[in-house]
Design a protein around this motif. Sequence first.
Motif, short mmCIF file in Angstrom:
data_model
loop_
_atom_site.label_atom_id
_atom_site.label_comp_id
_atom_site.label_asym_id
_atom_site.label_seq_id
_atom_site.Cartn_x
_atom_site.Cartn_y
_atom_site.Cartn_z
N ASN A 99 0.81 -1.23 0.00
CA ASN A 99 0.00 0.00 0.00
C ASN A 99 0.84 1.27 0.00
OD1 ASN A 99 -2.09 -1.76 0.15
ND2 ASN A 99 -2.83 -1.17 2.16
N LEU A 100 1.96 1.24 -0.73
CA LEU A 100 2.73 2.48 -0.90
C LEU A 100 2.10 3.29 -2.04
CD1 LEU A 100 6.32 0.95 -0.72
CD2 LEU A 100 5.11 2.18 1.10
N PHE A 101 2.29 4.60 -2.02
CA PHE A 101 1.82 5.43 -3.13
C PHE A 101 2.82 5.31 -4.28
CE2 PHE A 101 -0.16 7.55 0.54
CZ PHE A 101 -1.48 7.45 0.14
N PRO A 102 2.37 4.78 -5.43
CA PRO A 102 3.32 4.50 -6.51
C PRO A 102 3.92 5.76 -7.14
CG PRO A 102 1.05 4.07 -7.23
CD PRO A 102 0.99 4.36 -5.75
N HIS A 103 3.20 6.89 -7.04
CA HIS A 103 3.67 8.11 -7.70
C HIS A 103 4.54 8.97 -6.79
CE1 HIS A 103 0.17 9.09 -5.38
NE2 HIS A 103 0.43 10.38 -5.49
N LEU A 104 4.79 8.48 -5.58
CA LEU A 104 5.66 9.21 -4.66
C LEU A 104 6.94 8.42 -4.43
CD1 LEU A 104 3.11 10.33 -1.89
CD2 LEU A 104 3.91 11.63 -3.88
N THR A 105 8.04 9.14 -4.20
CA THR A 105 9.29 8.44 -3.90
C THR A 105 9.18 7.78 -2.52
OG1 THR A 105 10.29 10.32 -2.78
CG2 THR A 105 10.66 10.16 -5.18
N VAL A 106 10.15 6.93 -2.25
CA VAL A 106 10.22 6.29 -0.94
C VAL A 106 10.22 7.35 0.17
CG1 VAL A 106 11.84 5.03 0.55
CG2 VAL A 106 11.30 4.17 -1.76
N LEU A 107 11.06 8.36 -0.01
CA LEU A 107 11.14 9.41 1.02
C LEU A 107 9.80 10.14 1.16
CD1 LEU A 107 13.14 10.75 3.01
CD2 LEU A 107 13.56 12.48 1.26
N GLU A 108 9.16 10.44 0.01
CA GLU A 108 7.87 11.14 0.06
C GLU A 108 6.79 10.28 0.70
OE1 GLU A 108 8.68 13.92 -3.89
OE2 GLU A 108 7.63 12.01 -4.09
N ASN A 109 6.83 8.97 0.43
CA ASN A 109 5.88 8.07 1.09
C ASN A 109 6.02 8.16 2.61
OD1 ASN A 109 4.05 5.88 -0.30
ND2 ASN A 109 5.76 6.23 -1.72
N CYS A 110 7.27 8.30 3.04
CA CYS A 110 7.54 8.29 4.49
C CYS A 110 7.25 9.64 5.15
CB CYS A 110 8.99 7.90 4.76
SG CYS A 110 9.33 6.17 4.37
N THR A 111 7.28 10.72 4.37
CA THR A 111 7.09 12.04 4.98
C THR A 111 5.67 12.57 4.82
OG1 THR A 111 7.89 13.13 2.97
CG2 THR A 111 9.51 12.75 4.71
N LEU A 112 4.89 11.92 3.96
CA LEU A 112 3.54 12.44 3.65
C LEU A 112 2.69 12.65 4.90
CD1 LEU A 112 1.77 13.07 1.10
CD2 LEU A 112 0.79 10.79 1.40
N ALA A 113 2.50 11.59 5.65
CA ALA A 113 1.62 11.72 6.83
C ALA A 113 2.24 12.61 7.92
CB ALA A 113 1.26 10.34 7.38
N PRO A 114 3.54 12.43 8.22
CA PRO A 114 4.12 13.33 9.23
C PRO A 114 3.96 14.82 8.87
CG PRO A 114 5.58 11.47 8.89
CD PRO A 114 4.47 11.35 7.86
N VAL A 115 4.08 15.16 7.58
CA VAL A 115 3.97 16.56 7.17
C VAL A 115 2.51 17.02 7.17
CG1 VAL A 115 4.22 18.16 5.21
CG2 VAL A 115 6.12 16.65 5.85
N TRP A 116 1.62 16.19 6.61
CA TRP A 116 0.24 16.64 6.41
C TRP A 116 -0.66 16.36 7.61
CZ3 TRP A 116 -0.67 20.07 2.83
CH2 TRP A 116 0.23 20.14 1.75
N VAL A 117 -0.38 15.29 8.33
CA VAL A 117 -1.23 14.96 9.48
C VAL A 117 -0.62 15.50 10.77
CG1 VAL A 117 -2.33 13.09 10.80
CG2 VAL A 117 -2.06 12.89 8.31
N ARG A 118 0.69 15.27 10.93
CA ARG A 118 1.36 15.71 12.16
C ARG A 118 1.88 17.13 12.09
NH1 ARG A 118 3.40 11.24 15.52
NH2 ARG A 118 1.43 10.21 16.00
N LYS A 119 1.85 17.72 10.88
CA LYS A 119 2.32 19.11 10.68
C LYS A 119 3.79 19.28 11.05
CE LYS A 119 -1.99 20.14 9.76
NZ LYS A 119 -2.36 19.94 8.35
N LEU A 120 4.55 18.23 10.84
CA LEU A 120 5.98 18.32 11.09
C LEU A 120 6.62 19.13 9.95
CD1 LEU A 120 7.23 16.77 13.50
CD2 LEU A 120 8.09 15.08 11.86
#
Length: 253
Positions: A99-120
Amino acid sequence: MAPKIETTRHPIAIEIEGLDKWFGGFHVLRGIDFTVKRGERIVICGPSGSGKSTLIRCINRLETFERGRIVVDGIELTDDMRCVDEIRREVGMVFQQFNLFPHLTVLENCTLAPVWVRKLPRREAEAVAMHYLERVRIPEQAGKYPGQLSGGQQQRVAIARALCMNPRIMLFDEPTSALDPEMVKEVLDTMVQLARDGMTMLVVSHEMGFAREVADRVVFMDSGQILEAAPPDAFFGTPQHARTRAFLAQVLR
Ligand SMILES: Nc1ncnc2c1ncn2[C@@H]1O[C@H](COP(=O)(O)OP(=O)(O)O)[C@@H](O)[C@H]1O
Ligand SMILES: [Mg+2]
């Protein structure tokens, strides 16, 4: 920064009491009572269709249930979305299909929720992501897309991605069963490491070697019920139910 695994605050990580669930007229979970202590590693096995996925999906409200209660790290799971969100912050989940996002890099997959949900802040989220990608031993893949990685590498990204949200409890639903045999070990090694770090883990898996190595208790589910739960030595050495013995004879062959 080097985030470390936080264990649950409560001595009881997950408490499940009298849990019943139906899919329409089908009684899929039948009176489940189960308690997971802080730092405990539980492996759940059982025949296909016995309700293993449904049970662990109830814990972070990917499924609803009709009767009983679930308390996660002291928070009772109700219909209130605030408490659902609070519980989802505590609980990371890794699925069979990564269930990784295919159009995002590995790093972007890992930072998506922390940035958008956690506001890191992004830089901070990237530092955390790189920390966990190093932990699962694929920092060099950070700029690639999931499609460029092997299945085992993708699953390790999925584990790193879940860890980036700093969960206190990790749920795994057959994390190695979609993998080619030669990739199973690299994912299990990652999970063994996580277990050694003290993470509270609920793992649906038929990898009985893994269960023997890390589980505090092994649970056998059949037809929506927990038939038995015991430490690995007892579970494998003296299984109590004929159904458990029949199941073990199949998976251990
Ligand atoms: N969304 C659903 N709607 C109806 N039935 C479902 C649904 N999800 C699962 N089931 C049924 O519930 C039973 C348990 O499924 P599941 O929890 O996935 O079992 P397991 O993970 O042990 O293989 C199966 O019979 C399955 O077909
Ligand atoms: Mg399943």
